[in-house]
Scaffold this motif. Sequence first.
Motif, PDB file in Angstrom:
ATOM      1  N   ALA A 151      -8.386   5.393   3.545  1.00 38.40           N
ATOM      2  CA  ALA A 151      -8.754   4.891   2.220  1.00 38.40           C
ATOM      3  C   ALA A 151      -8.310   3.458   2.022  1.00 38.40           C
ATOM      4  CB  ALA A 151      -8.144   5.795   1.144  1.00 38.40           C
ATOM      5  N   ILE A 152      -7.266   3.019   2.754  1.00 42.58           N
ATOM      6  CA  ILE A 152      -6.798   1.650   2.560  1.00 42.58           C
ATOM      7  C   ILE A 152      -7.818   0.628   3.040  1.00 42.58           C
ATOM      8  CG2 ILE A 152      -4.372   2.334   2.708  1.00 42.58           C
ATOM      9  CD1 ILE A 152      -4.354   1.480   5.591  1.00 42.58           C
ATOM     10  N   PHE A 153      -8.799   1.077   3.858  1.00 43.70           N
ATOM     11  CA  PHE A 153      -9.855   0.176   4.328  1.00 43.70           C
ATOM     12  C   PHE A 153     -11.139   0.329   3.513  1.00 43.70           C
ATOM     13  CE2 PHE A 153      -7.078   0.681   7.982  1.00 43.70           C
ATOM     14  CZ  PHE A 153      -6.958  -0.611   8.455  1.00 43.70           C
ATOM     15  N   SER A 154     -11.075   1.102   2.419  1.00 44.05           N
ATOM     16  CA  SER A 154     -12.291   1.335   1.632  1.00 44.05           C
ATOM     17  C   SER A 154     -12.743   0.085   0.898  1.00 44.05           C
ATOM     18  CB  SER A 154     -12.050   2.480   0.633  1.00 44.05           C
ATOM     19  OG  SER A 154     -10.973   2.144  -0.243  1.00 44.05           O
ATOM     20  N   VAL A 155     -11.813  -0.833   0.581  1.00 43.10           N
ATOM     21  CA  VAL A 155     -12.172  -2.106  -0.053  1.00 43.10           C
ATOM     22  C   VAL A 155     -12.072  -3.188   1.016  1.00 43.10           C
ATOM     23  CG1 VAL A 155     -11.595  -3.765  -1.853  1.00 43.10           C
ATOM     24  CG2 VAL A 155     -11.294  -1.312  -2.272  1.00 43.10           C
ATOM     25  N   PRO A 156     -13.194  -3.736   1.502  1.00 46.52           N
ATOM     26  CA  PRO A 156     -13.127  -4.686   2.621  1.00 46.52           C
ATOM     27  C   PRO A 156     -12.284  -5.911   2.306  1.00 46.52           C
ATOM     28  CG  PRO A 156     -15.379  -3.939   2.258  1.00 46.52           C
ATOM     29  CD  PRO A 156     -14.581  -3.443   1.096  1.00 46.52           C
ATOM     30  N   ASP A 157     -12.403  -6.472   1.054  1.00 44.98           N
ATOM     31  CA  ASP A 157     -11.648  -7.668   0.681  1.00 44.98           C
ATOM     32  C   ASP A 157     -10.665  -7.281  -0.417  1.00 44.98           C
ATOM     33  OD1 ASP A 157     -10.695 -10.179   0.188  1.00 44.98           O
ATOM     34  OD2 ASP A 157     -12.576 -10.979  -0.625  1.00 44.98           O
ATOM     35  N   PHE A 203      -4.119   0.476  -7.702  1.00 45.31           N
ATOM     36  CA  PHE A 203      -5.579   0.548  -7.516  1.00 45.31           C
ATOM     37  C   PHE A 203      -5.873   1.810  -6.703  1.00 45.31           C
ATOM     38  CE2 PHE A 203      -4.664  -4.001  -7.885  1.00 45.31           C
ATOM     39  CZ  PHE A 203      -5.517  -4.358  -8.912  1.00 45.31           C
ATOM     40  N   GLU A 204      -6.456   2.785  -7.340  1.00 48.01           N
ATOM     41  CA  GLU A 204      -6.706   4.070  -6.691  1.00 48.01           C
ATOM     42  C   GLU A 204      -7.753   3.959  -5.580  1.00 48.01           C
ATOM     43  OE1 GLU A 204      -5.041   6.717  -7.067  1.00 48.01           O
ATOM     44  OE2 GLU A 204      -3.801   6.021  -8.734  1.00 48.01           O
ATOM     45  N   ALA A 205      -8.595   2.931  -5.658  1.00 49.74           N
ATOM     46  CA  ALA A 205      -9.668   2.824  -4.664  1.00 49.74           C
ATOM     47  C   ALA A 205      -9.113   2.645  -3.254  1.00 49.74           C
ATOM     48  CB  ALA A 205     -10.598   1.667  -5.020  1.00 49.74           C
ATOM     49  N   ASN A 206      -8.097   1.836  -3.131  1.00 50.62           N
ATOM     50  CA  ASN A 206      -7.550   1.569  -1.784  1.00 50.62           C
ATOM     51  C   ASN A 206      -6.035   1.722  -1.713  1.00 50.62           C
ATOM     52  OD1 ASN A 206      -6.992  -0.625  -3.378  1.00 50.62           O
ATOM     53  ND2 ASN A 206      -7.473  -2.163  -1.824  1.00 50.62           N
ATOM     54  N   PHE A 251       0.853  -1.187   0.000  1.00 53.20           N
ATOM     55  CA  PHE A 251       0.000   0.000   0.000  1.00 53.20           C
ATOM     56  C   PHE A 251       0.886   1.232   0.000  1.00 53.20           C
ATOM     57  CE2 PHE A 251      -2.847  -3.229   1.651  1.00 53.20           C
ATOM     58  CZ  PHE A 251      -4.062  -2.909   1.081  1.00 53.20           C
ATOM     59  N   GLU A 252       0.523   2.188  -0.841  1.00 52.34           N
ATOM     60  CA  GLU A 252       1.228   3.466  -0.888  1.00 52.34           C
ATOM     61  C   GLU A 252       0.270   4.573  -0.489  1.00 52.34           C
ATOM     62  OE1 GLU A 252       2.957   4.140  -4.672  1.00 52.34           O
ATOM     63  OE2 GLU A 252       4.644   2.772  -4.351  1.00 52.34           O
ATOM     64  N   ILE A 269      -7.763  -8.510  -1.019  1.00 56.36           N
ATOM     65  CA  ILE A 269      -7.121  -9.672  -1.642  1.00 56.36           C
ATOM     66  C   ILE A 269      -7.996 -10.227  -2.750  1.00 56.36           C
ATOM     67  CG2 ILE A 269      -6.326 -12.033  -1.216  1.00 56.36           C
ATOM     68  CD1 ILE A 269      -5.495 -11.205   1.562  1.00 56.36           C
ATOM     69  N   GLY A 270      -9.271 -10.415  -2.457  1.00 58.32           N
ATOM     70  CA  GLY A 270     -10.186 -10.906  -3.498  1.00 58.32           C
ATOM     71  C   GLY A 270     -10.316  -9.924  -4.646  1.00 58.32           C
ATOM     72  N   PHE A 271     -10.339  -8.620  -4.292  1.00 62.70           N
ATOM     73  CA  PHE A 271     -10.452  -7.593  -5.337  1.00 62.70           C
ATOM     74  C   PHE A 271      -9.237  -7.638  -6.250  1.00 62.70           C
ATOM     75  CE2 PHE A 271      -9.381  -3.199  -6.584  1.00 62.70           C
ATOM     76  CZ  PHE A 271     -10.449  -2.938  -7.422  1.00 62.70           C
ATOM     77  N   ALA A 272      -8.027  -7.729  -5.665  1.00 61.14           N
ATOM     78  CA  ALA A 272      -6.811  -7.758  -6.485  1.00 61.14           C
ATOM     79  C   ALA A 272      -6.737  -9.038  -7.315  1.00 61.14           C
ATOM     80  CB  ALA A 272      -5.581  -7.628  -5.586  1.00 61.14           C
ATOM     81  N   CYS A 273      -7.102 -10.173  -6.726  1.00 65.18           N
ATOM     82  CA  CYS A 273      -7.045 -11.432  -7.472  1.00 65.18           C
ATOM     83  C   CYS A 273      -8.025 -11.431  -8.645  1.00 65.18           C
ATOM     84  CB  CYS A 273      -7.325 -12.606  -6.542  1.00 65.18           C
ATOM     85  SG  CYS A 273      -5.988 -12.950  -5.377  1.00 65.18           S
ATOM     86  N   ARG A 274      -9.196 -10.889  -8.431  1.00 64.97           N
ATOM     87  CA  ARG A 274     -10.176 -10.849  -9.521  1.00 64.97           C
ATOM     88  C   ARG A 274      -9.690  -9.929 -10.649  1.00 64.97           C
ATOM     89  NH1 ARG A 274     -13.673 -10.846  -5.056  1.00 64.97           N
ATOM     90  NH2 ARG A 274     -13.874  -8.560  -5.155  1.00 64.97           N
ATOM     91  N   GLU A 275      -9.125  -8.790 -10.252  1.00 64.08           N
ATOM     92  CA  GLU A 275      -8.671  -7.848 -11.275  1.00 64.08           C
ATOM     93  C   GLU A 275      -7.487  -8.420 -12.069  1.00 64.08           C
ATOM     94  OE1 GLU A 275      -8.739  -4.385 -13.502  1.00 64.08           O
ATOM     95  OE2 GLU A 275     -10.184  -5.113 -12.003  1.00 64.08           O
ATOM     96  N   VAL A 276      -6.506  -8.981 -11.361  1.00 68.52           N
ATOM     97  CA  VAL A 276      -5.348  -9.558 -12.039  1.00 68.52           C
ATOM     98  C   VAL A 276      -5.762 -10.773 -12.868  1.00 68.52           C
ATOM     99  CG1 VAL A 276      -3.139 -10.728 -11.651  1.00 68.52           C
ATOM    100  CG2 VAL A 276      -3.706  -8.674 -10.354  1.00 68.52           C
TER     101      VAL A 276
END
Length: 774
Positions: free
Chosen positions: A486-492, A544-547, A476-477, A494-501
């Motif tokens: 903002a780093i807690f804005s996406v609850p999961d 990922f700008e969201a988190n 996280f940067e 890991i799942g979000f990153a895996c789905r995107e990648v």
Amino acid sequence: MGAESLLTVGIRKGLGAKAQFCMAIKPLPVVKANQAIRLRATIDHTSSEGLKRVAGDEWQYPGPLTYKPTPEAEIVKIIDAVILTGGEALHLSAKRELIDSRGVKREVQEEWLVREEGAYLPGAYEQLVGVIQPVRLISTVGLHLKALHSCTDALGRKRAAGDEWLVTVQDTDSYVPEIGEEVVSHVTKTVLQKGQYCVVKNPVDNNGRPQYGKLELLKGITSFFLHPGEIIDDGIKSQYVLGEDEALVLEALEHFTDDSVTGGKVRRPGDRWMIRGPKSYIPPTQVKEMSQGNHQVIRKAIPLGENEGIYIRNLQTGEVKVIMGPKSYLLNEHEKLWEKELDPLVVSILKKGGGVGEGDIRKLAYFEQSIDAEYMGDKPRDKTRAVRYRCPHNTAVQVYEYQRKAARVVFGPDMAILGPHEDFNVLSLSAGKPKVENALKTICLMLGPDYITDILEVETADHARLKIKIAFNNHFEFERGNGDSAIFSVPDFIGFACREVGSRIRAVVSRVKFDEFHRHSMHLLKAGVFGYNPDGSVKERLVFEANKLVITNVDIQAIEPVDSTMRSSLLKSVQMAIEIATQSVQRTAGQNAACKEQEAKGLLERQKLANEQENEKARTILHELRASASAVESCGQATAEAQAQAERLLIEGHSAIEAARLKAEAEDILCGTDLNNTQMAQESELNYVREQNELEIDKTKQLADIEVEKFSEMVEALGADAIMEMANAGPKFQAELLSSLGLEMTLFTDGSSPINLFNVADGLVAQPQKSEMA
């Protein structure tokens, strides 16, 4: 019948009548002292005393006497008197109306007691019920009595039916209950030691009647009896001994003046205050002690260490706050410990160090370092203690406060402590390979650098289905204090990153064939995940700008076809490639080994020659050293023997000198001992002679004093007149007189100068004469 036979018959008849007459004669009854003879009238008659008797009447005569029977009365029995000793009582009952020995009229079946000591003869119509033994009273035991009907007790006090009272040794030493009194129980004296107290309910007044509803405080050292109706409320208690860190919270039950405060203070019902130590305290009856909810009355200061805290609720304002250490905190009278409830999931997460999930999840091992000692074991959580979590290094924990509706983030390594209205933000993360949603529950967010592993199923352009095991680095940067939530804005994340990648990898793989993907898989995956720069080069990171999550690298750990036929073909080609590479490596290695072997042999021969040369040089040096050693050995042995002989002679000389010196010292000690013994013997003899002479002198002196005293007492006993008569008497009379007095004619004082008693007597007689003449 002849005359002789008639005479015989007559004699026989006369002897039979005489025998019957002798059998009818009885001795007169003798009634002893302390006895009485009881009679019963067989017919109506008038006695010799002029009393009319009716058939069936009974009376008795006390002894001592000899009773002469009459035909009008029969003897019922002789009655013995009952002997009453000290304290005993005789229980009597009336068979019919009568007047007893004290002149009291008794009704039928009436019962009474006779307490006079001595012999008592029950009357003709007095029935003896029994002898009642007294109850002996001691200083520690009393008697609880109850009146069955209105009566006068044994101490002369009137009692109504149902009255209860206490008799102690202060009233009497022994007690015999009167008719109508019942002994309820024996009451043991209650003893209060120093520092003890009790509260007595329903204390009795001066008349011995209980005052129901009242309370009385009794303090030790004292002892007392509980009167009927009195109850000790909650048993005997010890006084409260408060230390420096202890206190007692009290609440007033009624209006009173508190004397424990200097000058006194008025307390109203409901007032609450605190008594602080160090002191000892006995609460009055107007107050009650307040507990903390855990049945502990005495409040102790709660020691709090670093990063330790407790939740406290103010009973007046309702405010809940947290008190943090390091310090010790004593709750005041309007405060109590507050229990913070936590979700069971949060409690389970804290017990596991920050996360719960399946045992094969890699991140769970990272949380073990944060397990708090408070959650170890099976003991339940102390809900009044501040909830804390030790955030691991390079992690973040989000805490949400419901009152302000705001969140704060705690970055590790640090201690996250929950306020009264705060709670942890629980993250539900995907975990496993392939990823499964909500497999990991945690409150700790790893900021990285870290890596995420996943298994993807892709399909190439020629419809080859493959399983790809990938791993990509992430972190996280963000700037702390500026949008760190903002780093807690996406609850999961890991799942979000895996789905995107995964979606990007599938898109890239679907556009190429299997052979191309097999030869350029790494380049294709990085290009698909990161994209291209304007200049055509592959980017190095994905943000990922969201988190604020950044992926910096993608690695392929394994590629496996889904189809079994393709998997076996691929496996064969891989095996052939491996065999070819292996044979090439083996041949290259054999050639290199042969070259190295020749080089090693040349080096070995050269080293042998060098070693032989060095060996000859060493052998020459060895022979030289052996010769030198032989010479040194022969010379050294002679030198050692000479030195040993010299040292032996020197030691013998020193030993002889030392022996002579010790002998001289021994002789000196012996001579000194003999001299001391002789001196001590002479001194002892001299002291003995001196003491013997002193004893002789004392003895001679005491004998002289005794003779002088004896002579003086004899002179005083004789008197001047007797001595004058002795002086005037003749010598013979004087000698007889002195002889009778036990005195000799001549008394030698020092063995050479005799004293003539006649002259002494003359002097004694003459001196008064001279004084008279003067």
